[in-house]
Scaffold this motif. Structure first.
Motif, mmCIF file in Angstrom:
data_model
loop_
_atom_site.group_PDB
_atom_site.id
_atom_site.type_symbol
_atom_site.label_atom_id
_atom_site.label_comp_id
_atom_site.label_asym_id
_atom_site.label_seq_id
_atom_site.Cartn_x
_atom_site.Cartn_y
_atom_site.Cartn_z
ATOM 1 N N LYS A 46 11.278 54.849 24.729
ATOM 2 C CA LYS A 46 10.653 53.614 25.713
ATOM 3 C C LYS A 46 9.168 53.199 25.100
ATOM 4 N N ARG A 47 8.332 54.061 24.932
ATOM 5 C CA ARG A 47 7.047 53.637 24.892
ATOM 6 C C ARG A 47 6.227 54.191 23.591
ATOM 7 N N THR A 48 6.391 55.265 23.202
ATOM 8 C CA THR A 48 5.900 56.215 22.263
ATOM 9 C C THR A 48 6.296 56.114 20.677
ATOM 10 N N VAL A 49 5.488 55.912 19.651
ATOM 11 C CA VAL A 49 5.605 55.846 18.372
ATOM 12 C C VAL A 49 4.954 57.091 17.845
ATOM 13 N N VAL A 63 8.481 59.204 7.930
ATOM 14 C CA VAL A 63 9.400 58.683 8.982
ATOM 15 C C VAL A 63 8.571 58.331 10.181
ATOM 16 N N VAL A 64 8.889 56.866 10.630
ATOM 17 C CA VAL A 64 8.154 56.279 11.751
ATOM 18 C C VAL A 64 9.375 56.298 12.827
ATOM 19 N N LEU A 65 9.127 56.795 13.936
ATOM 20 C CA LEU A 65 9.910 56.992 15.075
ATOM 21 C C LEU A 65 9.318 55.849 16.113
ATOM 22 N N MET A 66 10.241 54.769 16.386
ATOM 23 C CA MET A 66 9.943 53.760 17.522
ATOM 24 C C MET A 66 10.845 53.367 18.332
ATOM 25 N N PRO A 67 10.343 52.905 19.710
ATOM 26 C CA PRO A 67 11.473 52.117 20.561
ATOM 27 C C PRO A 67 12.165 51.084 19.805
#
Length: 178
Positions: free
Chosen positions: A22-25, A35-39
């Motif tokens: 929901k909010r975190t990157v 690797v970038v994890l995002m909403p």
């Protein structure tokens, strides 16, 4: 800088969007890739800004590391040869900053080991113990008697366990298995 357009995303960056996030990157290095994890809901411009931010954070984190990920992998290999010759070669060993209740973790399926950056300020023999602990998971995933017999091949295992328990108690952390 808020008005300048974001730079293009480098080809070594993998972006993984999630509807559940929901909010975190967050971001981590996986070998030579990032690797970038995002909403899922972020726009392309927000995505590019977050990638730039996370790359800067990872670079800063890497420069602070006392031991590089490459040196961790080499150290793991040395320890495996000395104490656990039957262990398969880990595919990766890297520092992570998102482990606040664990000292390390291992995924036997892909042979990856992650160590908490909190270990960077501890004595080398404690770091070695956590590496041996995680290497043992490549043979025995459970914390059973066979696993502990492997871990206790490391001569300073009991001493390191006591050290880590003391740090956990002093930090008011929950004691949890590695």
């Amino acid at each position: 800088m808020a008005d300048s357009p974001p730079r293009p995303i480098p080809p070594y960056v993998d972006i993984r969007r999630s509807k559940r996030r929901k909010r975190t990157v967050s971001a981590y290095r996986d070998g030579e890739r990032v690797v970038v994890l995002m909403p899922d809901r972020l726009s392309a411009a927000e995505e590019a800004r977050w990638v730039e931010t996370m790359l800067a954070r990872l670079d800063k984190q890497r420069s602070r590391s006392r031991v590089s990920d490459e040196k961790l992998l080499a150290r793991a290999h040395e320890l495996a040869c000395r104490h656990l010759p039957e262990v398969p070669e880990p595919a990766s060993v890297r520092w992570v900053s998102n482990q606040n209740r664990r000292w390390g973790s291992c995924t036997p399926a892909d042979r990856s080991i992650r160590l908490s950056t909190r270990l960077q300020s501890m004595p080398a023999w404690v770091l070695d113990y956590v590496l041996v602990h995680e290497l043992a998971h490549l043979i025995e995933p459970a914390h059973n008697a066979a696993f502990w017999a492997l871990v206790h091949r490391y001569p300073k295992a009991e001493r390191a366990e006591g050290y880590l328990e003391g740090v956990s108690a002093a930090s008011s952390l929950d004691l949890e298995d590695f």
